[in-house]
Write a protein that holds these residues in place. Structure first.
Motif, mmCIF file in Angstrom:
data_model
loop_
_atom_site.group_PDB
_atom_site.id
_atom_site.type_symbol
_atom_site.label_atom_id
_atom_site.label_comp_id
_atom_site.label_asym_id
_atom_site.label_seq_id
_atom_site.Cartn_x
_atom_site.Cartn_y
_atom_site.Cartn_z
ATOM 1 N N PRO A 101 -6.661 -5.302 -29.640
ATOM 2 C CA PRO A 101 -6.825 -6.022 -30.373
ATOM 3 C C PRO A 101 -5.713 -6.122 -31.277
ATOM 4 N N MET A 102 -5.282 -5.503 -31.832
ATOM 5 C CA MET A 102 -4.571 -5.473 -33.253
ATOM 6 C C MET A 102 -3.458 -5.562 -32.664
ATOM 7 N N LYS A 103 -3.028 -5.234 -31.144
ATOM 8 C CA LYS A 103 -1.797 -5.358 -31.298
ATOM 9 C C LYS A 103 -1.372 -6.912 -30.715
ATOM 10 N N TYR A 104 -2.839 -7.674 -30.429
ATOM 11 C CA TYR A 104 -2.873 -9.076 -30.066
ATOM 12 C C TYR A 104 -2.908 -9.336 -31.465
ATOM 13 N N ALA A 105 -3.142 -9.023 -32.366
ATOM 14 C CA ALA A 105 -3.232 -9.957 -33.392
ATOM 15 C C ALA A 105 -1.867 -10.077 -33.893
ATOM 16 N N LEU A 106 -1.095 -9.198 -34.001
ATOM 17 C CA LEU A 106 -0.038 -8.679 -34.802
ATOM 18 C C LEU A 106 1.366 -9.431 -33.497
ATOM 19 N N ALA A 107 1.084 -9.462 -32.996
ATOM 20 C CA ALA A 107 1.904 -10.694 -32.015
ATOM 21 C C ALA A 107 1.444 -12.599 -32.281
ATOM 22 N N ILE A 108 0.224 -11.987 -32.475
ATOM 23 C CA ILE A 108 0.108 -13.635 -32.896
ATOM 24 C C ILE A 108 0.349 -13.894 -33.779
ATOM 25 N N ALA A 109 0.508 -13.008 -34.875
ATOM 26 C CA ALA A 109 0.369 -13.443 -36.242
ATOM 27 C C ALA A 109 1.879 -13.955 -36.536
ATOM 28 N N GLY A 110 2.862 -13.049 -35.837
ATOM 29 C CA GLY A 110 4.240 -12.694 -35.869
ATOM 30 C C GLY A 110 4.131 -14.702 -35.524
ATOM 31 N N SER A 111 3.794 -14.404 -34.166
ATOM 32 C CA SER A 111 4.866 -16.276 -33.739
ATOM 33 C C SER A 111 4.219 -16.922 -34.439
ATOM 34 N N LEU A 112 3.589 -17.401 -35.716
ATOM 35 C CA LEU A 112 2.527 -17.944 -36.239
ATOM 36 C C LEU A 112 4.279 -18.692 -37.707
ATOM 37 N N ALA A 113 4.804 -17.250 -37.354
ATOM 38 C CA ALA A 113 6.058 -17.346 -38.608
ATOM 39 C C ALA A 113 7.509 -18.557 -37.752
ATOM 40 N N ILE A 114 6.750 -18.968 -36.444
ATOM 41 C CA ILE A 114 8.175 -20.287 -35.845
ATOM 42 C C ILE A 114 9.916 -19.186 -35.665
ATOM 43 N N GLU A 115 9.573 -18.078 -35.250
ATOM 44 C CA GLU A 115 11.411 -17.484 -35.566
ATOM 45 C C GLU A 115 11.394 -16.587 -34.138
ATOM 46 N N GLY A 116 10.286 -17.629 -32.715
ATOM 47 C CA GLY A 116 10.554 -17.423 -31.898
ATOM 48 C C GLY A 116 9.418 -16.640 -31.105
ATOM 49 N N PRO A 117 9.830 -16.797 -29.477
ATOM 50 C CA PRO A 117 8.647 -15.757 -28.781
ATOM 51 C C PRO A 117 8.621 -14.478 -29.101
ATOM 52 N N VAL A 118 7.531 -14.032 -29.211
ATOM 53 C CA VAL A 118 7.970 -12.308 -29.852
ATOM 54 C C VAL A 118 9.110 -11.658 -28.246
ATOM 55 N N ILE A 119 9.029 -11.891 -27.098
ATOM 56 C CA ILE A 119 10.070 -10.669 -26.518
ATOM 57 C C ILE A 119 11.587 -11.125 -26.830
ATOM 58 N N ARG A 120 11.716 -12.234 -27.440
ATOM 59 C CA ARG A 120 13.020 -13.096 -27.692
ATOM 60 C C ARG A 120 13.342 -12.359 -28.908
ATOM 61 N N TRP A 121 12.910 -12.752 -29.989
ATOM 62 C CA TRP A 121 12.820 -12.398 -31.460
ATOM 63 C C TRP A 121 12.898 -10.065 -31.786
ATOM 64 N N VAL A 122 12.172 -9.253 -30.513
ATOM 65 C CA VAL A 122 12.396 -8.377 -30.115
ATOM 66 C C VAL A 122 14.378 -8.279 -29.562
ATOM 67 N N ALA A 123 14.340 -8.828 -28.025
ATOM 68 C CA ALA A 123 15.748 -7.768 -27.955
ATOM 69 C C ALA A 123 17.124 -8.761 -28.935
#
Length: 347
Positions: A101-123
């Motif tokens: 649940p925490m993994k999902y929550a953090l991935a969704i929360a970061g996506s709300l910043a509108i800085e790109g999808p999580v995998i692209r941001w990490v790469a």
């Protein structure tokens, strides 16, 4: 005797091909940015920035209430910590292990910043660390050299220009672990929906809270547009400002520095020197007086049992990475001399 006929392999359906493409990239688009992505990026940067420029006269005109402030601060805090704790310290550097649940929550929360999808941001960020302030770094302010003109151009590139590069960081090369994580791939594919949530939810809350159209409009202005612009530029400042100026009490192979006046707005990310010295450390502000709200949140999550195996600072590792007072003085003297030379050249 005639050998039995071998059936030709069945051609993959369009749905199967699309699904394979998504698994390869983990998100929208591929390794080349399309024109529509460039246009969307310009709109998501430009419109919120115009809102910031209009913020003072609009506030002066009375269109800023305490509800708008609460909504903007809450969304800024959630999305900002989603980037710092989730996208950065967890998914990029594996500073701790979350429950599902925490993994999902953090991935969704970061996506709300509108800085790109999580995998692209990490790469992108992993590539930055591999080539930090060297050739290959996606966003180094030292890209064009160290003269005043080159640094000015490089600063603009590091802050915002790099976002418009058509060539994208290969996700299969820099984030293969996340492409294997079905939960993260799912959130990464949800990015367009989460963008709409980030944009519209403040207006919905503001309208229902005030029970008025005006409340929805002002909440959208402050809680969506102004909040997005401020968070974007604070995040980009870590790339530009924190790789141009700042104290460097720890040894690193790049120009990463600590910028104290960005610490609160960046959720502790601007204690950037220690981060580049020890990237997997869950706490960036390790010295006395260095406020790091992201590290405090991780500590809270650990106490609740939501995360484990947190990589907290180790005194011996910190001491081994410390720059002596003499070395710091010599570095500051060298930087002062370099600034003087750049000023003379510019004059």
């Amino acid at each position: 005797m005639t050998p039995p006929a071998v059936a030709a392999p069945e051609a993959p359906t369009r749905a199967a091909q699309a699904d394979e493409l998504d698994v390869d990239t983990g998100t929208l688009g591929g390794e080349q940015k399309h024109v529509w992505e460039q246009v969307a990026l310009a709109l998501f940067i430009g419109i919120p920035f115009l809102a910031v420029l209009a913020a003072v006269p609009i506030a002066w005109g009375g269109f800023l209430g305490w509800r708008d402030i609460v909504i903007a601060v809450v969304f800024y805090t959630v999305a900002g910590h989603g980037i710092s704790i989730g996208f950065h310290r967890l998914f990029t550097h594996k500073s701790f292990k979350p429950n599902r649940p925490m993994k999902y929550a953090l991935a969704i929360a970061g996506s709300l910043a509108i800085e790109g999808p999580v995998i692209r941001w990490v790469a992108d960020h992993r590539k930055h660390h591999k080539f930090s302030d060297r050739d290959g770094d996606p966003h180094s302010p030292w890209k064009y050299g160290n003269t005043l003109g080159a640094l000015t151009k490089g600063f603009l590139h590091a802050h915002i220009g790099w976002l418009f590069d058509t060539e994208q960081t290969p996700q299969r090369q820099y984030a293969p672990d996340l492409l294997k994580d079905k939960d993260i791939v799912k959130v990464s594919r949800m990015f367009p929906f989460l963008v709409l949530v980030s944009l519209l939810l403040p207006a919905v809350i503001g309208g229902l809270w005030s029970w008025s159209i005006e409340g929805a409009l002002t909440a959208f202005f402050w809680g969506s547009l102004v909040r997005i612009a401020l968070l974007h530029h604070v995040t980009w400042s870590i790339n530009s400002i924190c790789h141009t100026i700042g104290d460097r009490p720890f040894k690193s192979r790049d120009k990463s520095g600590n910028v104290w006046w960005l610490a609160i707005l960046s959720q502790g990310e601007s204690w950037h020197n220690l981060h580049h010295s020890d990237p997997t450390c869950a706490r960036h502000g390790v010295l006395k007086g260095q406020l790091d709200t992201s590290a405090r949140c991780i500590w809270f999550f650990e106490q609740r049992g939501w995360v484990s195996d947190v990589r907290w600072p180790v005194p011996e590792r910190l001491e081994a990475r410390r720059v002596s007072a003499e070395e710091q003085a010599a570095e500051k003297a060298a930087e002062k001399a370099a600034r003087s030379r750049r000023t003379k050249v510019a004059a």
